[in-house]
Motif scaffolding. Structure first.
Motif, PDB file in Angstrom:
ATOM      1  N   ARG A   1      -5.867 -11.287 -66.186  1.00  7.76           N
ATOM      2  CA  ARG A   1      -5.791 -10.739 -64.426  1.00  7.76           C
ATOM      3  C   ARG A   1      -7.150 -12.364 -64.275  1.00  7.76           C
ATOM      4  O   ARG A   1      -6.761 -12.718 -63.176  1.00  7.76           O
TER       5      ARG A   1
ATOM      6  N   TYR B   1     -12.388  -0.522 -53.242  1.00  8.74           N
ATOM      7  CA  TYR B   1     -12.066   0.069 -54.110  1.00  8.74           C
ATOM      8  C   TYR B   1     -11.298   1.071 -54.049  1.00  8.74           C
ATOM      9  O   TYR B   1      -9.834   1.622 -54.842  1.00  8.74           O
TER      10      TYR B   1
ATOM     11  N   THR C   1     -19.564  -4.892 -62.443  1.00 15.12           N
ATOM     12  CA  THR C   1     -17.884  -3.396 -62.035  1.00 15.12           C
ATOM     13  C   THR C   1     -18.815  -1.859 -62.935  1.00 15.12           C
ATOM     14  O   THR C   1     -20.067  -2.082 -63.109  1.00 15.12           O
TER      15      THR C   1
ATOM     16  N   LYS D   1     -18.020  -4.429 -68.203  1.00  7.64           N
ATOM     17  CA  LYS D   1     -16.762  -5.498 -68.455  1.00  7.64           C
ATOM     18  C   LYS D   1     -17.725  -6.683 -69.347  1.00  7.64           C
ATOM     19  O   LYS D   1     -18.341  -7.715 -69.029  1.00  7.64           O
TER      20      LYS D   1
ATOM     21  N   GLY E   1     -11.052  -6.471 -53.592  1.00  5.95           N
ATOM     22  CA  GLY E   1     -10.602  -7.652 -52.975  1.00  5.95           C
ATOM     23  C   GLY E   1     -12.354  -8.548 -53.543  1.00  5.95           C
ATOM     24  O   GLY E   1     -11.875  -9.970 -52.782  1.00  5.95           O
ATOM     25  N   THR E   2     -11.716  -8.661 -54.674  1.00  2.00           N
ATOM     26  CA  THR E   2     -12.593 -10.379 -55.665  1.00  2.00           C
ATOM     27  C   THR E   2     -11.977 -11.397 -55.542  1.00  2.00           C
ATOM     28  O   THR E   2     -12.347 -12.665 -54.693  1.00  2.00           O
ATOM     29  N   ARG E   3     -10.749 -11.651 -55.198  1.00  2.00           N
ATOM     30  CA  ARG E   3      -9.754 -12.479 -55.352  1.00  2.00           C
ATOM     31  C   ARG E   3      -9.898 -12.976 -53.689  1.00  2.00           C
ATOM     32  O   ARG E   3      -9.992 -14.658 -54.044  1.00  2.00           O
TER      33      ARG E   3
ATOM     34  N   ASP F   1      -0.287  -3.043 -51.536  1.00  2.00           N
ATOM     35  CA  ASP F   1      -1.077  -4.120 -51.918  1.00  2.00           C
ATOM     36  C   ASP F   1      -1.025  -5.231 -51.640  1.00  2.00           C
ATOM     37  O   ASP F   1      -0.335  -6.170 -51.802  1.00  2.00           O
TER      38      ASP F   1
ATOM     39  N   MET G   1     -15.817 -11.996 -63.412  1.00  2.00           N
ATOM     40  CA  MET G   1     -16.308 -11.427 -63.307  1.00  2.00           C
ATOM     41  C   MET G   1     -17.017 -10.948 -64.200  1.00  2.00           C
ATOM     42  O   MET G   1     -17.679 -11.187 -65.992  1.00  2.00           O
TER      43      MET G   1
ATOM     44  N   ASP H   1     -16.201  -4.649 -55.492  1.00  2.27           N
ATOM     45  CA  ASP H   1     -15.381  -3.158 -54.662  1.00  2.27           C
ATOM     46  C   ASP H   1     -14.392  -4.061 -54.430  1.00  2.27           C
ATOM     47  O   ASP H   1     -13.473  -3.093 -53.135  1.00  2.27           O
TER      48      ASP H   1
END
Ligand code: UDP
Length: 259
Positions: free
Chosen positions: A89, A180, A73, A77, A127-129, A189, A68, A125
């Motif tokens: 993660r 998000y 974010t 980060k 669902g990045t994976r 989830d 990321m 926001d």
């Protein structure tokens, strides 16, 4: 129940693919699922990892890295390099991306090459994976098509396109493609990865401090199946038109975002 952005329970966020955002990569795409944006690239290296050469494993390899960007974010980060260690993660996510994409490519047909998939989140926001897997597959297909046009490969090694989407239970109702605010509030989830034939590749599902019924699970899987079949046709279109698209400039990026 009203979703924070007013979508139907089975409605995806607006999805777009802007190809060729990183012209030095063999293939690249900027994928957007609503406000989640990920730069995905595929770079082909004409070599395989040493363990493959030592063990005389035939064919090629595919590996993925996920990160990321510091400004992706709301709160900055820090980069892993400044913290001195890889985020747990991120390493879990990059292994998932690698597994998902290895499932859809015939590595023997790739030859003695390594496909590096790099997924860098520009804006997170939710669902990045799943966006990374979906965009990673497009970047990989664009890259492999280029090897074919350059005469380096004979057959297209992608067996099936792969896409991913999330589903969850938000305010008691199963919904597709969580953003998000929904992800934060969801009691359950799921991240679902499927091929274009709608076979499962991987499912990650958890009831964070909650439980879920088998009916809810079926509902989430049905929503995911519907979402993935829509995503696959957008992926296909992006792959087919990528070679006609010029390297993306700022104007086309802005136009892509306004879609
Ligand atoms: N998130 C964040 N900072 C982090 C990790 C996550 O802001 O260090 C946010 C981001 O919007 C992300 C969402 O939380 O998309 C959900 O994170 P999760 O770990 O479930 O992964 P994702 O849904 O992105 O695959």
């Amino acid at each position: 129940m009203t979703r924070p952005d007013g979508r139907q329970t089975d409605q995806l966020r607006p999805i777009s693919f802007i190809p060729n955002v990183a012209p030095y990569a063999t293939g690249s795409v900027l994928v957007a699922f609503g406000d989640t944006r990920v730069i995905c690239s595929a770079t082909i290296e004409e070599d395989v990892p040493r363990w493959m050469r030592t063990q005389r494993v035939e064919g090629g390899w595919l590996t993925a890295e996920y990160s990321m960007l510091p400004y992706s974010t709301l709160d900055r980060k820090p980069r892993d390099i400044s913290r001195g260690k890889l985020d747990g993660r991120s390493s879990e996510i990059q292994r998932l991306i690698g597994r998902a994409l290895r499932a859809c490519v015939d590595l023997k047909k790739v030859g003695q090459r390594t496909i590096w998939i790099d997924c860098d989140v520009l804006q997170a926001d939710g669902g990045t994976r799943t966006a990374s897997i979906t965009g990673g597959c497009v970047a990989m297909a664009i890259a492999l098509n280029r090897l074919i046009s350059q005469g380096k490969l004979k057959d297209f090694p992608v067996k099936k396109l792969v896409a991913a989407v999330s589903a969850g239970v938000f305010e008691g109702v199963p919904v597709l493609d969580l953003n998000y605010p929904e992800d934060k509030a969801a009691s359950v989830d799921f991240n679902v990865v499927m091929t274009e034939s709608l076979d499962f590749v991987e499912i990650q599902g958890s009831g964070e401090e909650a439980v879920f019924s088998s009916d809810e699970m079926s509902a989430m899987l049905d929503l995911s199946r519907k979402g993935i079949s829509e995503i696959i046709s957008l992926q296909r279109q992006a792959i087919l038109t990528a070679d006609r698209a010029a390297p993306a400039d700022l104007a086309s990026l802005a136009a892509g975002f306004r879609k």
